[in-house]
Design a protein around this motif. Structure first.
Motif, mmCIF file in Angstrom:
data_model
loop_
_atom_site.group_PDB
_atom_site.id
_atom_site.type_symbol
_atom_site.label_atom_id
_atom_site.label_comp_id
_atom_site.label_asym_id
_atom_site.label_seq_id
_atom_site.Cartn_x
_atom_site.Cartn_y
_atom_site.Cartn_z
ATOM 1 N N SER A 24 -2.563 6.367 1.446
ATOM 2 C CA SER A 24 -1.464 6.285 2.400
ATOM 3 C C SER A 24 -0.982 4.849 2.476
ATOM 4 C CB SER A 24 -1.916 6.766 3.780
ATOM 5 O OG SER A 24 -2.771 5.808 4.374
ATOM 6 N N ARG A 25 0.309 4.703 2.770
ATOM 7 C CA ARG A 25 0.879 3.358 2.844
ATOM 8 C C ARG A 25 0.222 2.542 3.957
ATOM 9 N NH1 ARG A 25 5.308 1.581 0.405
ATOM 10 N NH2 ARG A 25 4.348 2.839 -1.207
ATOM 11 N N LEU A 26 -0.108 3.177 5.071
ATOM 12 C CA LEU A 26 -0.744 2.443 6.169
ATOM 13 C C LEU A 26 -2.097 1.886 5.744
ATOM 14 C CD1 LEU A 26 0.020 4.645 9.312
ATOM 15 C CD2 LEU A 26 0.999 2.420 8.710
ATOM 16 N N ARG A 27 -2.852 2.655 4.996
ATOM 17 C CA ARG A 27 -4.152 2.190 4.527
ATOM 18 C C ARG A 27 -3.985 0.991 3.597
ATOM 19 N NH1 ARG A 27 -7.996 6.601 1.904
ATOM 20 N NH2 ARG A 27 -7.730 7.395 4.047
ATOM 21 N N VAL A 28 -2.984 1.040 2.754
ATOM 22 C CA VAL A 28 -2.757 -0.067 1.832
ATOM 23 C C VAL A 28 -2.365 -1.334 2.597
ATOM 24 C CG1 VAL A 28 -1.332 -0.890 -0.076
ATOM 25 C CG2 VAL A 28 -2.142 1.469 -0.065
ATOM 26 N N LYS A 34 -6.349 -7.136 5.628
ATOM 27 C CA LYS A 34 -7.812 -7.258 5.775
ATOM 28 C C LYS A 34 -8.242 -6.860 7.181
ATOM 29 C CE LYS A 34 -7.819 -8.873 1.599
ATOM 30 N NZ LYS A 34 -6.398 -8.595 1.331
ATOM 31 N N LEU A 35 -7.711 -5.741 7.637
ATOM 32 C CA LEU A 35 -7.978 -5.294 8.998
ATOM 33 C C LEU A 35 -9.447 -4.948 9.200
ATOM 34 C CD1 LEU A 35 -6.439 -4.886 11.624
ATOM 35 C CD2 LEU A 35 -6.008 -2.517 10.937
ATOM 36 N N ASP A 36 -10.148 -4.619 8.110
ATOM 37 C CA ASP A 36 -11.570 -4.295 8.243
ATOM 38 C C ASP A 36 -12.438 -5.534 8.438
ATOM 39 O OD1 ASP A 36 -10.863 -5.015 5.582
ATOM 40 O OD2 ASP A 36 -12.750 -4.197 4.835
ATOM 41 N N VAL A 37 -11.899 -6.704 8.128
ATOM 42 C CA VAL A 37 -12.644 -7.950 8.365
ATOM 43 C C VAL A 37 -12.238 -8.451 9.747
ATOM 44 C CG1 VAL A 37 -13.171 -10.255 7.499
ATOM 45 C CG2 VAL A 37 -12.643 -8.413 5.888
ATOM 46 N N ALA A 72 -2.112 -10.157 19.570
ATOM 47 C CA ALA A 72 -1.370 -11.219 18.885
ATOM 48 C C ALA A 72 -2.186 -11.830 17.755
ATOM 49 C CB ALA A 72 -0.963 -12.301 19.891
ATOM 50 N N GLN A 73 -3.469 -12.079 18.001
ATOM 51 C CA GLN A 73 -4.275 -12.704 16.959
ATOM 52 C C GLN A 73 -4.490 -11.757 15.780
ATOM 53 O OE1 GLN A 73 -8.222 -13.784 18.203
ATOM 54 N NE2 GLN A 73 -8.795 -11.721 18.781
ATOM 55 N N ILE A 74 -4.575 -10.461 16.052
ATOM 56 C CA ILE A 74 -4.702 -9.510 14.946
ATOM 57 C C ILE A 74 -3.460 -9.563 14.059
ATOM 58 C CG2 ILE A 74 -4.808 -7.059 14.363
ATOM 59 C CD1 ILE A 74 -6.536 -6.673 16.882
ATOM 60 N N LEU A 75 -2.285 -9.544 14.670
ATOM 61 C CA LEU A 75 -1.047 -9.611 13.893
ATOM 62 C C LEU A 75 -0.936 -10.933 13.140
ATOM 63 C CD1 LEU A 75 1.508 -8.061 16.411
ATOM 64 C CD2 LEU A 75 0.594 -7.005 14.339
ATOM 65 N N LEU A 76 -1.314 -12.027 13.799
ATOM 66 C CA LEU A 76 -1.195 -13.338 13.168
ATOM 67 C C LEU A 76 -2.118 -13.458 11.959
ATOM 68 C CD1 LEU A 76 0.081 -16.143 13.292
ATOM 69 C CD2 LEU A 76 -1.770 -16.847 14.817
ATOM 70 N N LEU A 77 -3.348 -12.971 12.092
ATOM 71 C CA LEU A 77 -4.283 -13.092 10.980
ATOM 72 C C LEU A 77 -3.958 -12.104 9.860
ATOM 73 C CD1 LEU A 77 -7.603 -13.759 12.894
ATOM 74 C CD2 LEU A 77 -6.164 -15.367 11.662
ATOM 75 N N MET A 78 -3.380 -10.971 10.212
ATOM 76 C CA MET A 78 -2.911 -10.083 9.139
ATOM 77 C C MET A 78 -1.764 -10.732 8.368
ATOM 78 S SD MET A 78 -3.222 -6.081 10.261
ATOM 79 C CE MET A 78 -1.981 -6.132 11.539
ATOM 80 N N ALA A 79 -0.896 -11.441 9.072
ATOM 81 C CA ALA A 79 0.167 -12.173 8.384
ATOM 82 C C ALA A 79 -0.427 -13.239 7.471
ATOM 83 C CB ALA A 79 1.105 -12.818 9.408
ATOM 84 N N MET A 80 -1.415 -13.971 7.962
ATOM 85 C CA MET A 80 -2.032 -15.027 7.166
ATOM 86 C C MET A 80 -2.660 -14.467 5.895
ATOM 87 S SD MET A 80 -5.183 -17.621 8.146
ATOM 88 C CE MET A 80 -6.455 -16.411 7.804
ATOM 89 N N THR A 81 -3.409 -13.371 6.017
ATOM 90 C CA THR A 81 -4.071 -12.828 4.840
ATOM 91 C C THR A 81 -3.075 -12.186 3.874
ATOM 92 O OG1 THR A 81 -4.554 -10.786 6.069
ATOM 93 C CG2 THR A 81 -6.259 -12.488 6.035
ATOM 94 N N ARG A 109 -9.010 -4.020 -2.565
ATOM 95 C CA ARG A 109 -8.808 -4.920 -1.427
ATOM 96 C C ARG A 109 -7.672 -5.904 -1.690
ATOM 97 N NH1 ARG A 109 -11.844 -5.386 2.564
ATOM 98 N NH2 ARG A 109 -11.574 -7.636 2.757
ATOM 99 N N LYS A 110 -7.181 -5.925 -2.898
ATOM 100 C CA LYS A 110 -6.047 -6.775 -3.260
ATOM 101 C C LYS A 110 -4.907 -5.866 -3.748
ATOM 102 C CE LYS A 110 -7.866 -10.875 -2.548
ATOM 103 N NZ LYS A 110 -7.282 -11.878 -1.638
ATOM 104 N N PRO A 111 -4.109 -5.319 -2.833
ATOM 105 C CA PRO A 111 -3.088 -4.335 -3.234
ATOM 106 C C PRO A 111 -2.099 -4.838 -4.270
ATOM 107 C CG PRO A 111 -3.418 -4.286 -0.851
ATOM 108 C CD PRO A 111 -4.182 -5.469 -1.362
ATOM 109 N N LEU A 112 -1.806 -6.130 -4.267
ATOM 110 C CA LEU A 112 -0.869 -6.649 -5.261
ATOM 111 C C LEU A 112 -1.490 -6.626 -6.652
ATOM 112 C CD1 LEU A 112 0.624 -9.635 -3.249
ATOM 113 C CD2 LEU A 112 1.720 -7.462 -3.766
ATOM 114 N N VAL A 113 -2.754 -6.990 -6.745
ATOM 115 C CA VAL A 113 -3.449 -6.955 -8.034
ATOM 116 C C VAL A 113 -3.650 -5.510 -8.485
ATOM 117 C CG1 VAL A 113 -5.543 -7.622 -9.271
ATOM 118 C CG2 VAL A 113 -4.597 -9.155 -7.541
#
Length: 329
Positions: A24-28, A34-37, A72-81, A109-113
């Motif tokens: 699913s796109r959401l999982r990707v 890196k929501l699991d980290v 906010a921190q979850i969104l910010l760190l998802m943006a960073m990763t 874990r690297k969707p682009l790769v």
């Protein structure tokens, strides 16, 4: 994490054709972010334990601030990763570090790769998360019962600097990447505490540093594993700059530093005397982590152990804050 330079991506195409199409796109996107980290997000519990018990200063507004800041921190760190993955894909370091020579790294874990996302999609996700984080950080400041100037400056700096980790200015490509990891964790603890209480106590300052050490102490093992890719793209981690022995000594010093910080805090009165025996299990596990990495030559097992040590440290600090509140109450 893997970052990038301005060099173009290598000619070799990533194994996009082999990527499963059933995800699913959401999982990707969750993998991209890196929501699991979730280890950086755990600082909320350290803060909550310090303010929740009566006569603690939490209150309704404080609870709202902590909740909004957490999202906010979850969104910010998802943006960073996500930015980090874009950079690592463009310069080829992620393709190197997640290629066939590194079978222990999960390419999904690297969707682009893996070919499950395009760069355009990843950038859309990153900027969307960054915009959401900016709005929520502003909302947290507006709701805060206290707004000392250092918290306002800190929130702005947190948003700006976090996005520059491996994108834009690419701070991690100019050295001090290890210090950055500690500073990020420090900010995620001390800023919400400051907005709720209007101050930064000595014990919370110590705990904020210890919290920042957690991501550092699995980050340095990741850097040790990824040293070839980082050297190839000019990313100056300590592991990439020094010899294997020098890197081992550096991580050994870091492994001892946490316990020494706790001991110094107890001696100087910043922390109660029992804070040292309380945190001792984490210090012993840190030594075991080092043993795994550099005596048994199992860097990735040591990295995984680092997650457990950090999470255990958060539990111990949370218990310590609750005990302190009970004894004072």
């Amino acid at each position: 994490m893997t970052d990038d330079t301005l060099t173009p991506a290598p000619a070799a195409a990533p194994p996009a054709a082999a990527a499963p199409v059933s995800h699913s796109r959401l999982r990707v996107y969750a993998r991209l972010g890196k929501l699991d980290v979730y280890d950086y997000y755990l600082g909320v519990f350290v803060v909550l334990a310090a303010v929740v018990l009566p006569p603690g200063p939490l209150g309704a507004r404080g609870a709202a601030v902590l909740g909004v800041f957490a999202v906010a921190q979850i969104l910010l760190l998802m943006a960073m990763t996500a930015f980090d993955d874009v950079t690592g894909f463009r310069d080829g370091s992620d393709i190197t570090n997640y290629g066939p020579d590194h079978p222990l790294r999960n390419i999904q874990r690297k969707p682009l790769v893996a070919g499950t996302l395009t760069v355009r999609q990843a950038l859309w996700f990153a900027w969307s998360c960054a915009a959401g984080a900016a709005l929520l950080l502003a909302a947290a400041a507006a709701l805060a019962p206290h707004r000392p100037l250092w918290t306002v400056i800190g929130l702005v700096a947190l948003w700006v600097v976090t996005l520059q980790y491996s994108y834009g200015v690419k701070l991690s490509y100019h050295g001090f990447q290890e210090l950055y990891l500690v500073a990020l964790g420090f900010a995620l603890v001390i800023l919400p505490y400051g907005m709720i209480t209007g101050q930064a106590t000595g014990l919370l300052l110590v705990q904020a540093v210890l919290f920042g050490f957690g991501p550092l102490m699995f980050g340095v093992y990741s850097n040790t594993n990824d040293v070839d890719g980082d050297r190839a793209v000019g990313r100056p981690t300590v592991a990439a700059l020094v010899s294997e022995r020098g890197n081992a000594r550096f991580i050994g010093v870091l492994s001892l530093a946490e316990t020494l910080i706790v001991a110094a805090a107890c001696v100087t009165g910043l922390a109660p005397w029992w804070f040292l025996p309380l945190m001792l299990p984490a210090g012993l596990l840190r030594m075991y982590q080092y043993h795994l990495g550099f005596r048994r030559d199992s860097i990735m097992r040591a990295r995984r152990t680092g997650f457990a040590v950090h999470r255990g440290s958060v539990i111990l600090m949370t218990v310590g804050n609750l005990l302190l509140a009970l004894t004072r109450g």
